[in-house]
Scaffold this motif. Sequence first.
Motif, PDB file in Angstrom:
ATOM      1  N   SER A   1       0.815  -1.203   0.000  1.00  0.00           N
ATOM      2  CA  SER A   1       0.000   0.000   0.000  1.00  0.00           C
ATOM      3  C   SER A   1       0.855   1.262   0.000  1.00  0.00           C
ATOM      4  O   SER A   1       1.907   1.326   0.634  1.00  0.00           O
ATOM      5  N   ILE A   2       0.369   2.288  -0.709  1.00  0.00           N
ATOM      6  CA  ILE A   2       1.051   3.575  -0.694  1.00  0.00           C
ATOM      7  C   ILE A   2       0.966   4.205   0.691  1.00  0.00           C
ATOM      8  O   ILE A   2       1.871   4.921   1.115  1.00  0.00           O
ATOM      9  N   LEU A   3      -0.109   3.926   1.437  1.00  0.00           N
ATOM     10  CA  LEU A   3      -0.228   4.433   2.808  1.00  0.00           C
ATOM     11  C   LEU A   3       0.858   3.847   3.697  1.00  0.00           C
ATOM     12  O   LEU A   3       1.407   4.530   4.564  1.00  0.00           O
ATOM     13  N   ASN A   4       1.172   2.585   3.486  1.00  0.00           N
ATOM     14  CA  ASN A   4       2.212   1.946   4.273  1.00  0.00           C
ATOM     15  C   ASN A   4       3.568   2.579   4.000  1.00  0.00           C
ATOM     16  O   ASN A   4       4.403   2.735   4.901  1.00  0.00           O
ATOM     17  N   LYS A   5       3.801   2.984   2.743  1.00  0.00           N
ATOM     18  CA  LYS A   5       5.062   3.637   2.398  1.00  0.00           C
ATOM     19  C   LYS A   5       5.145   5.031   3.008  1.00  0.00           C
ATOM     20  O   LYS A   5       6.219   5.497   3.357  1.00  0.00           O
ATOM     21  N   PHE A   6       3.988   5.679   3.122  1.00  0.00           N
ATOM     22  CA  PHE A   6       3.957   6.989   3.760  1.00  0.00           C
ATOM     23  C   PHE A   6       4.346   6.912   5.231  1.00  0.00           C
ATOM     24  O   PHE A   6       5.040   7.786   5.755  1.00  0.00           O
ATOM     25  N   SER A   7       3.872   5.864   5.916  1.00  0.00           N
ATOM     26  CA  SER A   7       3.987   5.811   7.379  1.00  0.00           C
ATOM     27  C   SER A   7       4.751   4.599   7.874  1.00  0.00           C
ATOM     28  O   SER A   7       4.539   4.150   8.990  1.00  0.00           O
ATOM     29  N   ALA A   8       5.645   4.077   7.036  1.00  0.00           N
ATOM     30  CA  ALA A   8       6.367   2.853   7.408  1.00  0.00           C
ATOM     31  C   ALA A   8       7.176   3.033   8.687  1.00  0.00           C
ATOM     32  O   ALA A   8       7.338   2.097   9.476  1.00  0.00           O
ATOM     33  N   GLU A   9       7.669   4.233   8.919  1.00  0.00           N
ATOM     34  CA  GLU A   9       8.531   4.464  10.093  1.00  0.00           C
ATOM     35  C   GLU A   9       7.754   4.954  11.309  1.00  0.00           C
ATOM     36  O   GLU A   9       8.304   5.013  12.399  1.00  0.00           O
ATOM     37  N   THR A  10       6.487   5.330  11.129  1.00  0.00           N
ATOM     38  CA  THR A  10       5.733   5.915  12.250  1.00  0.00           C
ATOM     39  C   THR A  10       4.607   5.025  12.751  1.00  0.00           C
ATOM     40  O   THR A  10       4.162   5.188  13.885  1.00  0.00           O
ATOM     41  N   LEU A  11       4.128   4.103  11.915  1.00  0.00           N
ATOM     42  CA  LEU A  11       3.005   3.258  12.321  1.00  0.00           C
ATOM     43  C   LEU A  11       3.528   1.958  12.920  1.00  0.00           C
ATOM     44  O   LEU A  11       4.094   1.122  12.228  1.00  0.00           O
ATOM     45  N   ASN A  12       3.338   1.803  14.212  1.00  0.00           N
ATOM     46  CA  ASN A  12       3.753   0.588  14.900  1.00  0.00           C
ATOM     47  C   ASN A  12       2.652   0.203  15.885  1.00  0.00           C
ATOM     48  O   ASN A  12       2.624   0.682  17.011  1.00  0.00           O
ATOM     49  N   VAL A  13       1.739  -0.617  15.425  1.00  0.00           N
ATOM     50  CA  VAL A  13       0.595  -1.003  16.252  1.00  0.00           C
ATOM     51  C   VAL A  13       0.576  -2.510  16.484  1.00  0.00           C
ATOM     52  O   VAL A  13      -0.470  -3.104  16.721  1.00  0.00           O
ATOM     53  N   THR A  14       1.745  -3.129  16.436  1.00  0.00           N
ATOM     54  CA  THR A  14       1.818  -4.586  16.585  1.00  0.00           C
ATOM     55  C   THR A  14       1.247  -5.035  17.921  1.00  0.00           C
ATOM     56  O   THR A  14       0.460  -5.990  17.988  1.00  0.00           O
ATOM     57  N   THR A  15       1.625  -4.359  18.994  1.00  0.00           N
ATOM     58  CA  THR A  15       1.143  -4.736  20.324  1.00  0.00           C
ATOM     59  C   THR A  15      -0.369  -4.573  20.426  1.00  0.00           C
ATOM     60  O   THR A  15      -1.073  -5.441  20.959  1.00  0.00           O
TER      61      THR A  15
END
Length: 223
Positions: free
Chosen positions: A39-53
Amino acid sequence: MRAAQEGLEKRLQLRHRELLAPARLGVTGHHHLAWGNRSILNKFSAETLNVTTTLAELSRGARQDFAAQPLPQLEELLTQVQTIGNNLGVPLDQLKAMLDVNGVSLSNGAISLHTPDGIPLRMLGTGSSRLLISGLQKAAGLSGLFLVDEVEYGLEPYRISRLLQVLGSKDDQPSGQVFITTHSPFVLRELQSSQLNVLRTIPDIPAPAQPTPSHVVLPLGQW
């Protein structure tokens, strides 16, 4: 050159391949409106989105909530499976129907864009989603090469003009290269003659059994 002389194969690094890989605006691009791997959204926020927990806790909560719900409609089947297993030497005792760990595992792809009413943007019409995704692709600026087949697909004439402008048809300074195909006169009216090329079958080359119709290929040279 030196690698070829020495019989060595030089491979491009992943980050270099991503720069060379063309972006494509196809008929279906709903995966760009969620945070999946492509996703292009994932490329935008690859370094800021961390919701694994958070996602792991949601998966665990879903399994626990499901396990707490009585399922009387399955009791007869569970008893039957237990009896068959015990008769065959497979000891089974107190079977339960529960959510499988892998069956409810959540990833970033499960997160998608929604309207304030809770409607996912993947429900947008074809034209609207293509317009939005093209704008996101341009804003990301991750690729200098953009491919669009049948640019008019799903769009009214006034929205065709808007999409072409997003792709850079009116830009004075090109920042990339765009190749589009079309059969629409509305698209042709929005472009300059220098941006148009017509592809036709060459008579000297045998045509295929089912020849494809001619396309107008538009190397805009800018977006």
